[in-house]
Write a protein that holds these residues in place. Sequence first.
Motif, PDB file in Angstrom:
ATOM      1  N   LEU A  39      -3.038  44.810 -24.589  1.00 23.70           N
ATOM      2  CA  LEU A  39      -4.375  44.975 -25.184  1.00 23.70           C
ATOM      3  C   LEU A  39      -4.300  44.998 -26.704  1.00 23.70           C
ATOM      4  O   LEU A  39      -5.106  44.363 -27.388  1.00 23.70           O
ATOM      5  CB  LEU A  39      -5.025  46.279 -24.692  1.00 23.70           C
ATOM      6  N   THR A  40      -3.323  45.718 -27.243  1.00 20.10           N
ATOM      7  CA  THR A  40      -3.154  45.807 -28.688  1.00 20.10           C
ATOM      8  C   THR A  40      -2.825  44.442 -29.281  1.00 20.10           C
ATOM      9  O   THR A  40      -3.402  44.037 -30.292  1.00 20.10           O
ATOM     10  CB  THR A  40      -2.033  46.811 -29.039  1.00 20.10           C
ATOM     11  N   GLU A  41      -1.899  43.742 -28.665  1.00 25.78           N
ATOM     12  CA  GLU A  41      -1.455  42.443 -29.177  1.00 25.78           C
ATOM     13  C   GLU A  41      -2.539  41.370 -29.085  1.00 25.78           C
ATOM     14  O   GLU A  41      -2.685  40.561 -29.979  1.00 25.78           O
ATOM     15  CB  GLU A  41      -0.210  41.965 -28.426  1.00 25.78           C
ATOM     16  N   ILE A  42      -3.272  41.374 -27.983  1.00 26.29           N
ATOM     17  CA  ILE A  42      -4.287  40.333 -27.783  1.00 26.29           C
ATOM     18  C   ILE A  42      -5.513  40.633 -28.635  1.00 26.29           C
ATOM     19  O   ILE A  42      -6.040  39.762 -29.306  1.00 26.29           O
ATOM     20  CB  ILE A  42      -4.650  40.194 -26.292  1.00 26.29           C
ATOM     21  N   GLY A  43      -5.981  41.863 -28.601  1.00 27.53           N
ATOM     22  CA  GLY A  43      -7.150  42.234 -29.391  1.00 27.53           C
ATOM     23  C   GLY A  43      -8.405  41.517 -28.940  1.00 27.53           C
ATOM     24  O   GLY A  43      -8.349  40.417 -28.399  1.00 27.53           O
ATOM     25  N   GLY A  44      -9.534  42.149 -29.128  1.00 23.45           N
ATOM     26  CA  GLY A  44     -10.809  41.508 -28.826  1.00 23.45           C
ATOM     27  C   GLY A  44     -11.109  41.365 -27.346  1.00 23.45           C
ATOM     28  O   GLY A  44     -12.001  40.609 -26.974  1.00 23.45           O
ATOM     29  N   ILE A  45     -10.365  42.049 -26.498  1.00 23.30           N
ATOM     30  CA  ILE A  45     -10.621  41.984 -25.063  1.00 23.30           C
ATOM     31  C   ILE A  45     -10.629  43.406 -24.516  1.00 23.30           C
ATOM     32  O   ILE A  45      -9.848  44.252 -24.951  1.00 23.30           O
ATOM     33  CB  ILE A  45      -9.584  41.100 -24.325  1.00 23.30           C
ATOM     34  N   GLU A  46     -11.525  43.655 -23.608  1.00 26.21           N
ATOM     35  CA  GLU A  46     -11.615  44.976 -22.978  1.00 26.21           C
ATOM     36  C   GLU A  46     -10.587  45.078 -21.856  1.00 26.21           C
ATOM     37  O   GLU A  46     -10.193  44.073 -21.270  1.00 26.21           O
ATOM     38  CB  GLU A  46     -13.025  45.192 -22.417  1.00 26.21           C
ATOM     39  N   ALA A  47     -10.188  46.299 -21.545  1.00 29.17           N
ATOM     40  CA  ALA A  47      -9.184  46.538 -20.507  1.00 29.17           C
ATOM     41  C   ALA A  47      -9.564  45.923 -19.151  1.00 29.17           C
ATOM     42  O   ALA A  47      -8.715  45.297 -18.509  1.00 29.17           O
ATOM     43  CB  ALA A  47      -8.911  48.032 -20.372  1.00 29.17           C
ATOM     44  N   PRO A  48     -10.813  46.063 -18.683  1.00 28.89           N
ATOM     45  CA  PRO A  48     -11.147  45.471 -17.381  1.00 28.89           C
ATOM     46  C   PRO A  48     -10.988  43.939 -17.359  1.00 28.89           C
ATOM     47  O   PRO A  48     -10.527  43.372 -16.373  1.00 28.89           O
ATOM     48  CB  PRO A  48     -12.603  45.864 -17.150  1.00 28.89           C
ATOM     49  N   ALA A  49     -11.345  43.294 -18.466  1.00 33.22           N
ATOM     50  CA  ALA A  49     -11.211  41.829 -18.535  1.00 33.22           C
ATOM     51  C   ALA A  49      -9.741  41.424 -18.519  1.00 33.22           C
ATOM     52  O   ALA A  49      -9.356  40.456 -17.850  1.00 33.22           O
ATOM     53  CB  ALA A  49     -11.905  41.289 -19.781  1.00 33.22           C
ATOM     54  N   LEU A  50      -8.911  42.165 -19.244  1.00 29.61           N
ATOM     55  CA  LEU A  50      -7.472  41.876 -19.233  1.00 29.61           C
ATOM     56  C   LEU A  50      -6.895  42.116 -17.846  1.00 29.61           C
ATOM     57  O   LEU A  50      -6.103  41.308 -17.352  1.00 29.61           O
ATOM     58  CB  LEU A  50      -6.738  42.716 -20.274  1.00 29.61           C
ATOM     59  N   SER A  51      -7.292  43.204 -17.212  1.00 31.93           N
ATOM     60  CA  SER A  51      -6.798  43.504 -15.867  1.00 31.93           C
ATOM     61  C   SER A  51      -7.145  42.392 -14.890  1.00 31.93           C
ATOM     62  O   SER A  51      -6.336  42.040 -14.026  1.00 31.93           O
ATOM     63  CB  SER A  51      -7.384  44.831 -15.366  1.00 31.93           C
ATOM     64  N   GLN A  52      -8.332  41.837 -15.038  1.00 32.97           N
ATOM     65  CA  GLN A  52      -8.747  40.726 -14.171  1.00 32.97           C
ATOM     66  C   GLN A  52      -7.823  39.524 -14.372  1.00 32.97           C
ATOM     67  O   GLN A  52      -7.380  38.895 -13.402  1.00 32.97           O
ATOM     68  CB  GLN A  52     -10.193  40.353 -14.475  1.00 32.97           C
ATOM     69  N   GLN A  53      -7.522  39.201 -15.616  1.00 34.32           N
ATOM     70  CA  GLN A  53      -6.648  38.047 -15.892  1.00 34.32           C
ATOM     71  C   GLN A  53      -5.211  38.319 -15.431  1.00 34.32           C
ATOM     72  O   GLN A  53      -4.539  37.432 -14.907  1.00 34.32           O
ATOM     73  CB  GLN A  53      -6.681  37.704 -17.385  1.00 34.32           C
ATOM     74  N   LEU A  54      -4.751  39.544 -15.601  1.00 34.07           N
ATOM     75  CA  LEU A  54      -3.415  39.909 -15.128  1.00 34.07           C
ATOM     76  C   LEU A  54      -3.340  39.816 -13.602  1.00 34.07           C
ATOM     77  O   LEU A  54      -2.314  39.397 -13.052  1.00 34.07           O
ATOM     78  CB  LEU A  54      -3.046  41.316 -15.592  1.00 34.07           C
TER      79      LEU A  54
END
Length: 114
Positions: A39-54
């Motif tokens: 999340l820190t490295e990517i920036g500009g994305i919320e945790a739920p959205a990142l979790s979905q992509q992961l």
Amino acid sequence: MQVPLYQAKADLFRMLGHPVRIRVLELLQDRPMAVRDLLTEIGGIEAPALSQQLAVLRRSGIVTATREGSTVVYALAGGDVAELMRAARRILTEMLAGQNELLAELREAEAEAR
């Protein structure tokens, strides 16, 4: 019924066809990372959205997830994924170099036409 190889390859590239997924794979080339670090490295994305992509990457088998206490750490499932990311970078570099050469030729032709 078995899926033809070309269809399986198209499905793979479709699955990779999201900028966040590509960024995650690029980051994981260096080392396994916890979600908070991603999340820190990517920036500009919320945790739920990142979790979905992961989750998409995990379901496809491209990344693995391990729990370390309350932290989930993601890693590339194999070296071939890192090689695919390097190959993509090389292909893009060649494509852009070709475009730069064409642009230089066009500018030269434009200068000669004046």
